[in-house]
Design a protein around this motif. Sequence first.
Motif, short mmCIF file in Angstrom:
data_model
loop_
_atom_site.label_atom_id
_atom_site.label_comp_id
_atom_site.label_asym_id
_atom_site.label_seq_id
_atom_site.Cartn_x
_atom_site.Cartn_y
_atom_site.Cartn_z
N ARG A 1 45.00 47.97 33.28
CA ARG A 1 44.28 47.28 32.20
C ARG A 1 45.08 46.40 30.91
NH1 ARG A 1 39.09 50.03 31.40
NH2 ARG A 1 38.91 51.75 32.98
N ARG A 2 46.14 46.78 31.04
CA ARG A 2 47.10 45.91 30.41
C ARG A 2 48.13 45.38 31.47
NH1 ARG A 2 46.93 46.25 24.67
NH2 ARG A 2 46.10 48.08 23.85
N PRO A 3 48.73 44.53 31.24
CA PRO A 3 49.61 43.61 32.30
C PRO A 3 51.02 44.60 32.58
CG PRO A 3 49.22 42.12 30.54
CD PRO A 3 48.62 43.34 29.95
N VAL A 4 51.21 44.49 33.88
CA VAL A 4 52.20 45.56 34.24
C VAL A 4 53.12 44.57 35.06
CG1 VAL A 4 52.84 47.46 36.06
CG2 VAL A 4 50.75 47.71 34.65
N ARG A 5 54.33 44.82 34.70
CA ARG A 5 55.43 43.85 35.45
C ARG A 5 55.69 44.46 36.79
NH1 ARG A 5 60.79 45.14 36.23
NH2 ARG A 5 62.13 43.30 36.45
N SER B 1 33.10 36.06 40.58
CA SER B 1 32.50 35.18 39.89
C SER B 1 33.29 34.89 38.29
CB SER B 1 31.11 35.33 39.79
OG SER B 1 30.42 35.31 40.83
N ASN B 2 34.65 35.92 38.23
CA ASN B 2 35.20 36.11 36.89
C ASN B 2 36.12 34.68 36.82
OD1 ASN B 2 37.83 37.09 35.37
ND2 ASN B 2 35.96 37.79 34.39
N LEU B 3 35.71 33.86 35.81
CA LEU B 3 36.72 32.91 35.59
C LEU B 3 38.00 33.08 35.54
CD1 LEU B 3 37.09 29.82 34.92
CD2 LEU B 3 36.76 30.22 32.67
N SER B 4 38.56 34.33 34.83
CA SER B 4 40.04 34.39 34.49
C SER B 4 40.74 34.67 36.16
CB SER B 4 40.32 35.45 33.80
OG SER B 4 39.84 35.03 32.44
N ALA B 5 39.83 35.54 37.09
CA ALA B 5 40.11 35.87 38.13
C ALA B 5 40.51 34.83 38.98
CB ALA B 5 39.19 37.02 38.77
N ARG C 1 47.63 38.34 39.57
CA ARG C 1 48.98 38.11 39.54
C ARG C 1 49.26 36.75 38.89
NH1 ARG C 1 50.77 37.76 44.55
NH2 ARG C 1 51.29 40.09 44.99
N LEU C 2 50.05 36.97 37.42
CA LEU C 2 50.38 35.94 36.75
C LEU C 2 51.95 35.62 36.80
CD1 LEU C 2 48.29 37.11 33.63
CD2 LEU C 2 47.62 35.73 35.52
N ARG C 3 52.27 34.31 36.81
CA ARG C 3 53.71 33.99 36.58
C ARG C 3 54.47 34.49 35.32
NH1 ARG C 3 51.32 29.14 37.63
NH2 ARG C 3 51.96 28.34 35.71
N PRO C 4 55.65 34.63 35.45
CA PRO C 4 56.43 35.18 34.36
C PRO C 4 56.24 34.56 33.18
CG PRO C 4 57.81 35.48 36.54
CD PRO C 4 56.50 34.42 36.71
N ASP C 5 56.24 33.18 33.01
CA ASP C 5 56.00 32.35 31.94
C ASP C 5 54.58 32.04 31.60
OD1 ASP C 5 55.18 30.79 34.27
OD2 ASP C 5 56.28 29.01 33.41
N ALA C 6 53.86 32.79 32.18
CA ALA C 6 52.21 32.35 31.86
C ALA C 6 51.93 33.34 30.54
CB ALA C 6 51.25 32.95 33.03
N PRO C 7 51.32 32.71 29.77
CA PRO C 7 50.62 33.50 28.43
C PRO C 7 49.90 34.65 29.02
CG PRO C 7 50.21 31.08 28.27
CD PRO C 7 50.82 31.25 29.71
N LEU C 8 50.05 35.77 28.09
CA LEU C 8 49.14 36.89 28.35
C LEU C 8 48.14 37.11 27.56
CD1 LEU C 8 52.18 39.44 29.12
CD2 LEU C 8 50.86 38.29 30.72
N PRO C 9 46.98 37.87 27.78
CA PRO C 9 45.98 38.04 26.88
C PRO C 9 46.18 38.95 25.75
CG PRO C 9 45.82 39.64 28.83
CD PRO C 9 47.01 38.42 29.02
N LEU D 1 46.17 32.24 33.27
CA LEU D 1 44.90 32.44 32.67
C LEU D 1 44.46 31.21 32.27
CD1 LEU D 1 44.93 35.85 30.85
CD2 LEU D 1 44.09 35.54 33.28
N PRO D 2 43.19 30.87 32.23
CA PRO D 2 42.79 29.42 31.95
C PRO D 2 42.90 29.30 30.16
CG PRO D 2 40.65 30.65 32.21
CD PRO D 2 42.00 31.73 32.76
N ALA D 3 43.42 28.21 29.85
CA ALA D 3 43.49 27.86 28.38
C ALA D 3 42.15 27.70 27.70
CB ALA D 3 44.15 26.24 28.36
N PRO D 4 41.94 27.80 26.53
CA PRO D 4 40.68 27.70 25.91
C PRO D 4 39.85 26.54 26.17
CG PRO D 4 42.43 28.64 24.45
CD PRO D 4 43.19 28.17 25.60
N ALA D 5 40.38 25.51 26.49
CA ALA D 5 39.41 24.42 26.63
C ALA D 5 38.92 24.35 28.24
CB ALA D 5 40.38 23.08 26.48
N ALA D 6 39.43 25.06 28.94
CA ALA D 6 39.04 25.37 30.19
C ALA D 6 38.01 26.50 30.49
CB ALA D 6 40.17 25.44 31.30
#
Length: 366
Positions: A331-335, A31-35, A358-366, A44-49
């Motif tokens: 807990r922190r992003p790992v390549r 139920s976690n939005l980011s997941a 799993r986030l794309r290489p160009d995706a902004p990180l938290p 990850l969702p942009a602030p507006a989403a």
Amino acid sequence: MSETVRRHYELYPYPQYPLLASVRRCDTYASNLSAIWSRFNGELPAPAARRILIAGCGSFAPYPFGIANPATQITALDLSTRSLRRARLHCLLHGVRGVEFCAGDLCDPATLSGEYGLIDAYGVLHHLVDPATGLRALAARLAPGGIMRVMVYSSYTRREEESIRRALRLLKIQDVAGVRSLIARSAPESRLRRFSDASHEVAQRSGLADALLHPQVRTYRIEPFMDLVQQSALEPLLFAHRQALPDIHQEVLRIKRMEQGRRSPGNFVLYLGRQTKGRAADHDEARLLLNPCLSGVVGPFSFGTVHCPPRLGLDNPPLDGSARRFLSRFRRPVRAGDLSASERKLAGEFCEALFLLRLRPDAPLP
């Protein structure tokens, strides 16, 4: 929704969980939005989403959604003010803040404003007078990249309930006391007694009313359900009922074969999306991040095994001490390319379970 449905839930708020009933945050991982957003967008969702709508929230759902998303704006919408009061009280007793409770009809365009990154319509559409209108109304509130989860009753899963509901209407039994009296007088081998003995819900007043006395219910076979989905202009992304195949087309064919034998995999659960970008590929430069709902059960000194119930249709890997220690590294992003081959394989299994993002290489990180 019809006025009769509103009155039904004013009489029988559903579900009727005890106010002190609690859930572990790790069990709310799906139920976690980011997941969810990362699963279907690779980012990850942009602030507006960062807004969630629970459409037809009932008396309980705002609590686990609030546990899963403590920093996200959540709107809990329901026709029944009594259900909303109980949902608000449940949140208050468990320290959940930041949920806006809204009484209204999801089909009314004036009820809601703005767009949402995640809309949950679990067990709602099949209670609408016009499900297609309701689904389109919700789809209009979905942000680009947004995801909607829907659940509708399957015709073959609900055969027993529907046959009993028809009999109760013919007998003009319209309240819980009347149904319970009939159950008490029914023969042990009767359909009513068998259903009552097998169903945990009918032991509760609201559960019995929801199963057998609801004034507006429809059930679906897979083709009419997919026709309904098509009318929404949303893209089917993933079935999440029990043992669902990952490919939408193949799962529809599997269900059709089951229905030829008058069987069903259960009620249909489906994720839909609006202009989603697709999953991130297993690329060396992809980043892996822990689902925040699991942060409380992982750590470098973890021991014992934690079991999280399946939410995407398939069983989850058990989180023994070794797995929990492994997950704590994210807990922190790992390549992905920095993992060994065996670690990467294990991480892939956890991505499928939604324990890792799993986030794309160009995706902004938290």
